[in-house]
Design a protein around this motif. Sequence first.
Motif, PDB file in Angstrom:
ATOM      1  N   LEU A 100      11.737  36.960  -4.456  1.00 53.33           N
ATOM      2  CA  LEU A 100      11.317  35.643  -3.970  1.00 53.33           C
ATOM      3  C   LEU A 100      12.162  34.567  -4.645  1.00 53.33           C
ATOM      4  O   LEU A 100      11.981  34.286  -5.826  1.00 53.33           O
ATOM      5  CB  LEU A 100       9.833  35.411  -4.262  1.00 53.33           C
ATOM      6  N   GLY A 101      13.081  33.977  -3.902  1.00 51.85           N
ATOM      7  CA  GLY A 101      13.986  33.025  -4.526  1.00 51.85           C
ATOM      8  C   GLY A 101      14.507  31.944  -3.610  1.00 51.85           C
ATOM      9  O   GLY A 101      15.348  31.145  -4.013  1.00 51.85           O
ATOM     10  N   GLN A 102      13.998  31.889  -2.374  1.00 53.68           N
ATOM     11  CA  GLN A 102      14.426  30.877  -1.412  1.00 53.68           C
ATOM     12  C   GLN A 102      13.259  29.928  -1.164  1.00 53.68           C
ATOM     13  O   GLN A 102      12.169  30.365  -0.785  1.00 53.68           O
ATOM     14  CB  GLN A 102      14.854  31.539  -0.099  1.00 53.68           C
ATOM     15  N   VAL A 103      13.472  28.621  -1.365  1.00 52.48           N
ATOM     16  CA  VAL A 103      12.361  27.665  -1.409  1.00 52.48           C
ATOM     17  C   VAL A 103      12.514  26.614  -0.315  1.00 52.48           C
ATOM     18  O   VAL A 103      13.601  26.068  -0.099  1.00 52.48           O
ATOM     19  CB  VAL A 103      12.300  26.967  -2.789  1.00 52.48           C
ATOM     20  N   PHE A 104      11.387  26.341   0.350  1.00 44.92           N
ATOM     21  CA  PHE A 104      11.305  25.238   1.316  1.00 44.92           C
ATOM     22  C   PHE A 104      10.149  24.347   0.894  1.00 44.92           C
ATOM     23  O   PHE A 104       9.038  24.825   0.657  1.00 44.92           O
ATOM     24  CB  PHE A 104      11.057  25.759   2.736  1.00 44.92           C
ATOM     25  N   PHE A 105      10.397  23.033   0.810  1.00 44.61           N
ATOM     26  CA  PHE A 105       9.366  22.092   0.388  1.00 44.61           C
ATOM     27  C   PHE A 105       8.776  21.346   1.579  1.00 44.61           C
ATOM     28  O   PHE A 105       9.482  20.985   2.526  1.00 44.61           O
ATOM     29  CB  PHE A 105       9.935  21.077  -0.606  1.00 44.61           C
ATOM     30  N   CYS A 106       7.491  21.081   1.472  1.00 38.87           N
ATOM     31  CA  CYS A 106       6.770  20.304   2.479  1.00 38.87           C
ATOM     32  C   CYS A 106       5.709  19.485   1.747  1.00 38.87           C
ATOM     33  O   CYS A 106       5.918  19.117   0.591  1.00 38.87           O
ATOM     34  CB  CYS A 106       6.202  21.212   3.568  1.00 38.87           C
ATOM     35  N   ASN A 107       4.565  19.216   2.377  1.00 43.61           N
ATOM     36  CA  ASN A 107       3.644  18.223   1.826  1.00 43.61           C
ATOM     37  C   ASN A 107       2.228  18.714   1.549  1.00 43.61           C
ATOM     38  O   ASN A 107       1.439  17.963   0.985  1.00 43.61           O
ATOM     39  CB  ASN A 107       3.553  17.031   2.790  1.00 43.61           C
ATOM     40  N   SER A 108       1.887  19.916   1.954  1.00 45.65           N
ATOM     41  CA  SER A 108       0.510  20.378   1.794  1.00 45.65           C
ATOM     42  C   SER A 108       0.461  21.892   1.893  1.00 45.65           C
ATOM     43  O   SER A 108       1.438  22.539   2.319  1.00 45.65           O
ATOM     44  CB  SER A 108      -0.396  19.781   2.886  1.00 45.65           C
ATOM     45  N   GLY A 109      -0.693  22.446   1.543  1.00 45.70           N
ATOM     46  CA  GLY A 109      -0.877  23.877   1.659  1.00 45.70           C
ATOM     47  C   GLY A 109      -0.856  24.351   3.094  1.00 45.70           C
ATOM     48  O   GLY A 109      -0.271  25.398   3.416  1.00 45.70           O
ATOM     49  N   ALA A 110      -1.510  23.605   3.980  1.00 49.46           N
ATOM     50  CA  ALA A 110      -1.520  23.996   5.388  1.00 49.46           C
ATOM     51  C   ALA A 110      -0.104  24.011   5.947  1.00 49.46           C
ATOM     52  O   ALA A 110       0.289  24.936   6.676  1.00 49.46           O
ATOM     53  CB  ALA A 110      -2.399  23.045   6.194  1.00 49.46           C
ATOM     54  N   GLU A 111       0.680  22.991   5.598  1.00 45.23           N
ATOM     55  CA  GLU A 111       2.054  22.932   6.098  1.00 45.23           C
ATOM     56  C   GLU A 111       2.894  24.074   5.521  1.00 45.23           C
ATOM     57  O   GLU A 111       3.739  24.657   6.215  1.00 45.23           O
ATOM     58  CB  GLU A 111       2.673  21.581   5.757  1.00 45.23           C
ATOM     59  N   ALA A 112       2.668  24.412   4.264  1.00 45.33           N
ATOM     60  CA  ALA A 112       3.381  25.541   3.669  1.00 45.33           C
ATOM     61  C   ALA A 112       3.032  26.838   4.385  1.00 45.33           C
ATOM     62  O   ALA A 112       3.909  27.646   4.716  1.00 45.33           O
ATOM     63  CB  ALA A 112       3.052  25.638   2.175  1.00 45.33           C
ATOM     64  N   ASN A 113       1.742  27.055   4.626  1.00 47.55           N
ATOM     65  CA  ASN A 113       1.334  28.267   5.333  1.00 47.55           C
ATOM     66  C   ASN A 113       1.891  28.299   6.752  1.00 47.55           C
ATOM     67  O   ASN A 113       2.310  29.348   7.251  1.00 47.55           O
ATOM     68  CB  ASN A 113      -0.188  28.374   5.353  1.00 47.55           C
ATOM     69  N   GLU A 114       1.880  27.150   7.418  1.00 48.74           N
ATOM     70  CA  GLU A 114       2.426  27.074   8.769  1.00 48.74           C
ATOM     71  C   GLU A 114       3.900  27.495   8.781  1.00 48.74           C
ATOM     72  O   GLU A 114       4.334  28.254   9.661  1.00 48.74           O
ATOM     73  CB  GLU A 114       2.285  25.642   9.295  1.00 48.74           C
ATOM     74  N   ASN A 115       4.662  27.043   7.816  1.00 53.29           N
ATOM     75  CA  ASN A 115       6.077  27.407   7.768  1.00 53.29           C
ATOM     76  C   ASN A 115       6.281  28.861   7.372  1.00 53.29           C
ATOM     77  O   ASN A 115       7.213  29.511   7.863  1.00 53.29           O
ATOM     78  CB  ASN A 115       6.819  26.465   6.821  1.00 53.29           C
ATOM     79  N   ALA A 116       5.425  29.388   6.512  1.00 55.00           N
ATOM     80  CA  ALA A 116       5.517  30.812   6.178  1.00 55.00           C
ATOM     81  C   ALA A 116       5.250  31.666   7.416  1.00 55.00           C
ATOM     82  O   ALA A 116       5.944  32.670   7.658  1.00 55.00           O
ATOM     83  CB  ALA A 116       4.529  31.151   5.062  1.00 55.00           C
ATOM     84  N   LEU A 117       4.257  31.288   8.202  1.00 53.40           N
ATOM     85  CA  LEU A 117       3.982  32.005   9.449  1.00 53.40           C
ATOM     86  C   LEU A 117       5.168  31.912  10.406  1.00 53.40           C
ATOM     87  O   LEU A 117       5.526  32.894  11.078  1.00 53.40           O
ATOM     88  CB  LEU A 117       2.722  31.443  10.105  1.00 53.40           C
ATOM     89  N   HIS A 118       5.753  30.726  10.477  1.00 54.92           N
ATOM     90  CA  HIS A 118       6.926  30.538  11.337  1.00 54.92           C
ATOM     91  C   HIS A 118       8.067  31.462  10.913  1.00 54.92           C
ATOM     92  O   HIS A 118       8.714  32.105  11.764  1.00 54.92           O
ATOM     93  CB  HIS A 118       7.370  29.077  11.285  1.00 54.92           C
ATOM     94  N   LEU A 119       8.325  31.547   9.614  1.00 51.76           N
ATOM     95  CA  LEU A 119       9.384  32.432   9.128  1.00 51.76           C
ATOM     96  C   LEU A 119       9.103  33.886   9.484  1.00 51.76           C
ATOM     97  O   LEU A 119      10.020  34.630   9.879  1.00 51.76           O
ATOM     98  CB  LEU A 119       9.531  32.289   7.615  1.00 51.76           C
ATOM     99  N   ALA A 120       7.847  34.305   9.328  1.00 46.31           N
ATOM    100  CA  ALA A 120       7.499  35.691   9.634  1.00 46.31           C
ATOM    101  C   ALA A 120       7.679  35.992  11.113  1.00 46.31           C
ATOM    102  O   ALA A 120       8.236  37.038  11.490  1.00 46.31           O
ATOM    103  CB  ALA A 120       6.062  35.966   9.209  1.00 46.31           C
TER     104      ALA A 120
END
Length: 389
Positions: A100-120
Amino acid sequence: MLSQGAASGVGARPALLPVYASMPVRPIRGRGSWLIDEDGEEWLDAYGGHAVASTGHSHPDVVRAIAEQAERLLFYSTAVPLPQREELAEKLAVLCPDPLGQVFFCNSGAEANENALHLARRSTNRQTIVTLRGGWHGRTAATLACTDGPRYEEAARRAGMPLSVKVPFDDVAALDAAVDDRVAAVLVEPVQGFAGARDCSPDFLRAARRICSDRGAALLFDEVQCGVGRCGAFSAAEAFGVTPDALTFAKGLAGGLPIGAVVAAPSLTDSLTPGDLGSTFGGGPVPCAAALANIGVIEREGLIANAVEVGGHLARGARALGVSRVTGRGLLLGLHLGRPAVEVQRALFAHRILTGTSTDPQILRLLPPLSFSLREADLLLAGLEEVLQ
């Protein structure tokens, strides 16, 4: 033009939507584990503003970093590189387990989870998501579809989002049956926060890792509440000894400023090109400076070890008071009271002590700052002893 009534406020509704159940305190200052209200009364905060106040309220190092950065450069968008953003990304990459070494920043937990789902979904070219009963992942469209509960699922349906496949908590056989070649990801909180600090067994998480690897699905850890040192290591992944393909941080990361982060393995990120992800405010200079200072405090003051020590003390003390069961890890604890937790919470309000409840009506939830001291833990236990009699 505004009507006379609206302009004057006569007969008008309050401007702020009444969508939150409020605790009976109006804080004007905070320091460490304590809030000071309008009357100058001190309240012991064992809730931490939804686990956000990881280093306590207004830690001077975090406040100083915010003020100094705001004076130099308050904001610029992701259209330009910023040293604070790059430094924080490197720090998180070091603190999370390989790869785990690639980082994307956003503004909230929901937004982080949304982007993790998008990546998957992007990396697997699949759509279905598997989650656990009791899981809470946010209020954006995609995360509502993954959050357990009829009201959240109905909101996801209204948005046209396909619901996740939800399997019973900690049930390896059910997870094994649910993950097939249509599943993009399994999204799991290693310690379910809102459900009452229910910690997954290490065996379940190891099985989830194996199942996902065998079937080409991504394993995602939602560490929005249980990460950033709260459960015995900086990441819950390290605490449990199981590495997902991506994890998400948010609440406790910047000590009180809004920030979210996805920390992913190259398997989910190597095909990304500019424009595939985006967030105007993600990784702004002030929240990144706050997060770097916040992490520095956690490291210098030994707050992860403190969370383990004080969490164990609270768990033992609660059991000695007759609490039948204590779940969770570190300073994310659920006290199984065998009675309505909201009644105990309200009784503690009378002692000027803040705690949380959960979706289980009999579980009282504790999420104090990682700096919560043994003395403060004993004050909390003394309050519990009085109200549980």
